[in-house]
Design a protein around this motif. Sequence first.
Motif, PDB file in Angstrom:
ATOM      1  N   ALA A 101      11.269  -3.933  10.554  1.00 49.93           N
ATOM      2  CA  ALA A 101       9.824  -3.730  10.675  1.00 49.93           C
ATOM      3  C   ALA A 101       9.051  -4.939  10.152  1.00 49.93           C
ATOM      4  CB  ALA A 101       9.406  -2.465   9.922  1.00 49.93           C
ATOM      5  N   THR A 102       9.521  -5.503   9.064  1.00 50.52           N
ATOM      6  CA  THR A 102       8.873  -6.693   8.507  1.00 50.52           C
ATOM      7  C   THR A 102       8.957  -7.856   9.486  1.00 50.52           C
ATOM      8  OG1 THR A 102       9.354  -5.948   6.260  1.00 50.52           O
ATOM      9  CG2 THR A 102       8.867  -8.295   6.562  1.00 50.52           C
ATOM     10  N   GLU A 103      10.132  -8.024  10.097  1.00 51.38           N
ATOM     11  CA  GLU A 103      10.277  -9.081  11.100  1.00 51.38           C
ATOM     12  C   GLU A 103       9.381  -8.807  12.303  1.00 51.38           C
ATOM     13  OE1 GLU A 103      13.515 -11.222  14.069  1.00 51.38           O
ATOM     14  OE2 GLU A 103      14.221  -9.620  12.747  1.00 51.38           O
ATOM     15  N   LEU A 104       9.311  -7.562  12.725  1.00 48.96           N
ATOM     16  CA  LEU A 104       8.459  -7.190  13.859  1.00 48.96           C
ATOM     17  C   LEU A 104       7.005  -7.597  13.600  1.00 48.96           C
ATOM     18  CD1 LEU A 104       7.932  -5.727  16.543  1.00 48.96           C
ATOM     19  CD2 LEU A 104       7.868  -3.573  15.257  1.00 48.96           C
ATOM     20  N   CYS A 105       6.559  -7.455  12.368  1.00 51.38           N
ATOM     21  CA  CYS A 105       5.179  -7.810  12.018  1.00 51.38           C
ATOM     22  C   CYS A 105       4.916  -9.311  12.106  1.00 51.38           C
ATOM     23  CB  CYS A 105       4.836  -7.292  10.623  1.00 51.38           C
ATOM     24  SG  CYS A 105       4.675  -5.489  10.586  1.00 51.38           S
ATOM     25  N   THR A 106       5.971 -10.118  12.151  1.00 49.52           N
ATOM     26  CA  THR A 106       5.762 -11.553  12.354  1.00 49.52           C
ATOM     27  C   THR A 106       5.508 -11.874  13.826  1.00 49.52           C
ATOM     28  OG1 THR A 106       8.108 -12.107  12.659  1.00 49.52           O
ATOM     29  CG2 THR A 106       7.258 -12.132  10.387  1.00 49.52           C
ATOM     30  N   TYR A 107       5.892 -10.965  14.723  1.00 48.78           N
ATOM     31  CA  TYR A 107       5.702 -11.171  16.161  1.00 48.78           C
ATOM     32  C   TYR A 107       4.530 -10.382  16.734  1.00 48.78           C
ATOM     33  CZ  TYR A 107      10.405 -13.146  15.955  1.00 48.78           C
ATOM     34  OH  TYR A 107      11.501 -13.915  15.646  1.00 48.78           O
ATOM     35  N   SER A 108       4.039  -9.409  15.992  1.00 53.59           N
ATOM     36  CA  SER A 108       2.981  -8.542  16.497  1.00 53.59           C
ATOM     37  C   SER A 108       2.030  -8.180  15.362  1.00 53.59           C
ATOM     38  CB  SER A 108       3.587  -7.267  17.087  1.00 53.59           C
ATOM     39  OG  SER A 108       2.583  -6.351  17.438  1.00 53.59           O
ATOM     40  N   ASP A 109       0.752  -8.074  15.677  1.00 47.99           N
ATOM     41  CA  ASP A 109      -0.213  -7.655  14.666  1.00 47.99           C
ATOM     42  C   ASP A 109      -0.600  -6.184  14.822  1.00 47.99           C
ATOM     43  OD1 ASP A 109      -1.692  -7.848  16.961  1.00 47.99           O
ATOM     44  OD2 ASP A 109      -3.238  -9.151  16.133  1.00 47.99           O
ATOM     45  N   LEU A 110       0.160  -5.444  15.618  1.00 49.15           N
ATOM     46  CA  LEU A 110      -0.099  -4.019  15.793  1.00 49.15           C
ATOM     47  C   LEU A 110       0.270  -3.249  14.524  1.00 49.15           C
ATOM     48  CD1 LEU A 110       1.383  -3.487  19.371  1.00 49.15           C
ATOM     49  CD2 LEU A 110      -1.040  -3.489  18.723  1.00 49.15           C
ATOM     50  N   PRO A 111      -0.425  -2.153  14.259  1.00 45.76           N
ATOM     51  CA  PRO A 111      -0.048  -1.329  13.109  1.00 45.76           C
ATOM     52  C   PRO A 111       1.311  -0.669  13.343  1.00 45.76           C
ATOM     53  CG  PRO A 111      -1.804  -0.284  14.361  1.00 45.76           C
ATOM     54  CD  PRO A 111      -1.590  -1.630  14.965  1.00 45.76           C
ATOM     55  N   MET A 151       1.049  -5.082  10.735  1.00 44.34           N
ATOM     56  CA  MET A 151       0.851  -4.595   9.410  1.00 44.34           C
ATOM     57  C   MET A 151       1.527  -3.237   9.277  1.00 44.34           C
ATOM     58  SD  MET A 151      -3.045  -3.156   9.066  1.00 44.34           S
ATOM     59  CE  MET A 151      -3.392  -3.463  10.767  1.00 44.34           C
ATOM     60  N   ILE A 152       2.261  -3.042   8.219  1.00 41.67           N
ATOM     61  CA  ILE A 152       2.963  -1.784   7.977  1.00 41.67           C
ATOM     62  C   ILE A 152       2.041  -0.866   7.192  1.00 41.67           C
ATOM     63  CG2 ILE A 152       4.939  -0.683   6.880  1.00 41.67           C
ATOM     64  CD1 ILE A 152       6.508  -3.284   7.403  1.00 41.67           C
ATOM     65  N   LEU A 153       1.792   0.308   7.762  1.00 34.83           N
ATOM     66  CA  LEU A 153       0.907   1.288   7.140  1.00 34.83           C
ATOM     67  C   LEU A 153       1.718   2.233   6.247  1.00 34.83           C
ATOM     68  CD1 LEU A 153      -1.211   2.242  10.287  1.00 34.83           C
ATOM     69  CD2 LEU A 153      -1.779   0.572   8.504  1.00 34.83           C
ATOM     70  N   PRO A 154       1.105   2.745   5.179  1.00 37.07           N
ATOM     71  CA  PRO A 154       1.827   3.666   4.293  1.00 37.07           C
ATOM     72  C   PRO A 154       1.979   5.063   4.884  1.00 37.07           C
ATOM     73  CG  PRO A 154      -0.410   3.339   3.500  1.00 37.07           C
ATOM     74  CD  PRO A 154      -0.218   2.396   4.654  1.00 37.07           C
ATOM     75  N   ASP A 155       1.121   5.410   5.852  1.00 39.25           N
ATOM     76  CA  ASP A 155       1.161   6.724   6.492  1.00 39.25           C
ATOM     77  C   ASP A 155       0.388   6.639   7.808  1.00 39.25           C
ATOM     78  OD1 ASP A 155      -1.598   6.848   5.800  1.00 39.25           O
ATOM     79  OD2 ASP A 155      -1.076   7.736   3.865  1.00 39.25           O
ATOM     80  N   PHE A 156       0.082   7.787   8.396  1.00 35.82           N
ATOM     81  CA  PHE A 156      -0.615   7.789   9.692  1.00 35.82           C
ATOM     82  C   PHE A 156      -2.134   7.888   9.559  1.00 35.82           C
ATOM     83  CE2 PHE A 156       3.632   9.178  11.084  1.00 35.82           C
ATOM     84  CZ  PHE A 156       3.836   8.264  12.091  1.00 35.82           C
ATOM     85  N   ASN A 157      -2.658   7.905   8.352  1.00 37.47           N
ATOM     86  CA  ASN A 157      -4.108   8.073   8.171  1.00 37.47           C
ATOM     87  C   ASN A 157      -4.920   6.977   8.848  1.00 37.47           C
ATOM     88  OD1 ASN A 157      -4.020  10.505   6.762  1.00 37.47           O
ATOM     89  ND2 ASN A 157      -3.585   9.460   4.847  1.00 37.47           N
ATOM     90  N   ARG A 167      11.623  -9.304  18.221  1.00 38.66           N
ATOM     91  CA  ARG A 167      10.854 -10.069  19.218  1.00 38.66           C
ATOM     92  C   ARG A 167      10.802  -9.310  20.540  1.00 38.66           C
ATOM     93  NH1 ARG A 167       8.722 -15.291  19.940  1.00 38.66           N
ATOM     94  NH2 ARG A 167       7.582 -15.113  21.874  1.00 38.66           N
ATOM     95  N   GLN A 168      11.918  -8.711  20.926  1.00 33.72           N
ATOM     96  CA  GLN A 168      11.945  -7.942  22.170  1.00 33.72           C
ATOM     97  C   GLN A 168      11.022  -6.728  22.082  1.00 33.72           C
ATOM     98  OE1 GLN A 168      15.938  -7.542  24.106  1.00 33.72           O
ATOM     99  NE2 GLN A 168      16.611  -8.601  22.242  1.00 33.72           N
ATOM    100  N   VAL A 169      11.007  -6.063  20.932  1.00 34.22           N
ATOM    101  CA  VAL A 169      10.114  -4.915  20.751  1.00 34.22           C
ATOM    102  C   VAL A 169       8.659  -5.368  20.824  1.00 34.22           C
ATOM    103  CG1 VAL A 169       9.320  -3.173  19.091  1.00 34.22           C
ATOM    104  CG2 VAL A 169      11.769  -3.489  19.497  1.00 34.22           C
ATOM    105  N   ALA A 170       8.336  -6.480  20.197  1.00 39.00           N
ATOM    106  CA  ALA A 170       6.968  -7.013  20.262  1.00 39.00           C
ATOM    107  C   ALA A 170       6.578  -7.327  21.706  1.00 39.00           C
ATOM    108  CB  ALA A 170       6.847  -8.257  19.391  1.00 39.00           C
TER     109      ALA A 170
END
Length: 151
Positions: A91-101, A1-7, A54-57
């Motif tokens: 980043a959007t593609e990364l979110c398909t491989y990982s559920d990390l913020p 999930m892509i966060l809008p900031d670090f909060n 995928r490699q980053v995930a």
Amino acid sequence: MILPDFNDFPRVGRILGIDWGASRTGVAVSDESRNFVFARPVIKTARNGLSVARQVADIAKTENVCGIVIGLPLYSDGSESETTNAVRVFATELCTYSDLPVAFIDESFTSMSAQESMGKVRVSDIKSELDSEAARVILENAIAIIKRLKM
């Protein structure tokens, strides 16, 4: 999930820092306490190979991180470029491989800071190591921001 900031970014645990590039993507990781950041080998973009996202995930899983910070290239006036859009797509593609913020941080001047921290080295070393050193700077900057936020 892509966060809008670090909060809402995790306050404890290891973090992965990414300096995305069309040819090479720099990678860095913090320790559990976030007092130290270590550059990791660059991911080279291969044609017809495993996607960089995928490699980053996979690295995030191996390194047991709790979140990912990606440097966002912006113009000096804060406006976005074509590369900014490419990073957002990554980043959007990364979110398909990982559920990390995932959070973005302005990466202005990180390559220059990274090159300065590398000192006097051969041009070939700069090319092979600069991207992960830039990821290290990106991650250090993000950790500084996170530490200033209220718990």
